[in-house]
Design a protein around this motif. Sequence first.
Motif, short mmCIF file in Angstrom:
data_model
loop_
_atom_site.label_atom_id
_atom_site.label_comp_id
_atom_site.label_asym_id
_atom_site.label_seq_id
_atom_site.Cartn_x
_atom_site.Cartn_y
_atom_site.Cartn_z
N ASP A 1 0.80 -1.22 0.00
CA ASP A 1 0.00 0.00 0.00
C ASP A 1 0.84 1.27 0.00
O ASP A 1 0.30 2.38 0.04
CB ASP A 1 -0.95 0.00 1.21
N TYR B 1 18.86 -4.02 7.56
CA TYR B 1 18.75 -4.69 6.28
C TYR B 1 20.16 -5.13 5.88
O TYR B 1 21.15 -4.60 6.38
CB TYR B 1 18.23 -3.73 5.20
N TYR C 1 15.67 -0.37 12.08
CA TYR C 1 15.71 -1.53 11.19
C TYR C 1 17.15 -1.90 10.87
O TYR C 1 18.03 -1.05 10.85
CB TYR C 1 15.01 -1.22 9.86
N SER D 1 1.39 -6.15 7.04
CA SER D 1 2.49 -7.08 7.34
C SER D 1 3.59 -6.39 8.13
O SER D 1 4.71 -6.89 8.18
CB SER D 1 3.07 -7.66 6.05
N GLY D 2 3.28 -5.27 8.74
CA GLY D 2 4.34 -4.57 9.47
C GLY D 2 4.91 -3.46 8.63
O GLY D 2 4.28 -2.98 7.69
N SER D 3 6.11 -3.02 8.98
CA SER D 3 6.68 -1.86 8.29
C SER D 3 7.91 -2.20 7.46
O SER D 3 8.58 -1.32 6.97
CB SER D 3 7.01 -0.77 9.31
N ARG D 4 8.20 -3.48 7.29
CA ARG D 4 9.36 -3.84 6.51
C ARG D 4 9.21 -3.39 5.07
O ARG D 4 8.11 -3.36 4.52
CB ARG D 4 9.58 -5.34 6.52
N LEU D 5 10.33 -3.03 4.44
CA LEU D 5 10.34 -2.71 3.02
C LEU D 5 10.84 -3.92 2.23
O LEU D 5 11.77 -4.60 2.66
CB LEU D 5 11.24 -1.51 2.74
N ARG E 1 5.83 -1.53 0.74
CA ARG E 1 5.46 -1.93 2.10
C ARG E 1 4.00 -2.33 2.13
O ARG E 1 3.16 -1.68 1.49
CB ARG E 1 5.71 -0.77 3.06
N GLU F 1 9.37 -7.21 14.37
CA GLU F 1 9.24 -8.05 13.21
C GLU F 1 10.63 -8.58 12.83
O GLU F 1 11.61 -7.87 13.01
CB GLU F 1 8.70 -7.19 12.05
N PHE G 1 15.36 -7.31 4.14
CA PHE G 1 14.98 -6.95 5.51
C PHE G 1 15.47 -8.02 6.48
O PHE G 1 15.35 -9.23 6.23
CB PHE G 1 13.47 -6.83 5.59
N GLN H 1 1.25 -2.50 4.90
CA GLN H 1 1.02 -2.10 6.29
C GLN H 1 0.49 -3.25 7.13
O GLN H 1 0.79 -3.36 8.31
CB GLN H 1 0.05 -0.92 6.34
#
Lengths: 113, 116
Positions: free
Chosen positions: A31, B35, B33, A97-101, A93, B56, B45, A95
Amino acid sequence: DQQVKQNSPSLSVQEGRISILNCDYTNSMFDYFLWYKKYPAEGPTFLISISSIKDKNEDGRFTVFLNKSAKHLSLHIVPSQPGDSAVYFCAARAQTSGSRLTFGEGTQLTVNP
Amino acid sequence: EPEVTQTPSHQVTQMGQEVILRCVPISNHLYFYWYRQILGQKVEFLVSFYNNEISEKSEIFDDQFSVERPDGSNFTLKIRSTKLEDSAMYFCASYPPGSSVNQPQHFGDGTRLSIL
């Protein structure tokens, strides 16, 4: 992980012309999409982003277009300048699923004077 | 402009040794984060950290990896017993709080980890 794909490893354009970098994705839960630029020996630098509720976002010489039905986004740089020569990464990303890229492979853009 | 800083820029370590990579995120950021990018591959990630705990992690982030925020400024990634395949560029990133969730992550210049 093929969720974000940049099919062109390299692109060469003349100074002053338009550069178009493309990115495809498969995850319909994405998104928020970002473009990063990376010079050698440096980290990715944020360039421009777009939310999935929009289809276009413009910032100076940079415009990002999002086509959700085709799951495709593109970055337009106009006019291109030699200083734009860098690797460009598309990232996305989800949202939910979290904020990982999730990143694409990158496209090396070379702008020739 | 505030930036994420990472040290060292290059770390050479013998296989099996422990290594700690350090990051100082942007001061008012709350999300952190790690990576990594193996040579010739995508940026991947590893882990995200918020409110002093992991929020996460990816399947890459196994028991050999840990993260810590030992004080108010540093954010570290520890690899307990390094393997040859841990050789990569490791990027730290941080992300500001705000009313909009659509904010970019800001990256440091990376630490190149070479395992011999």
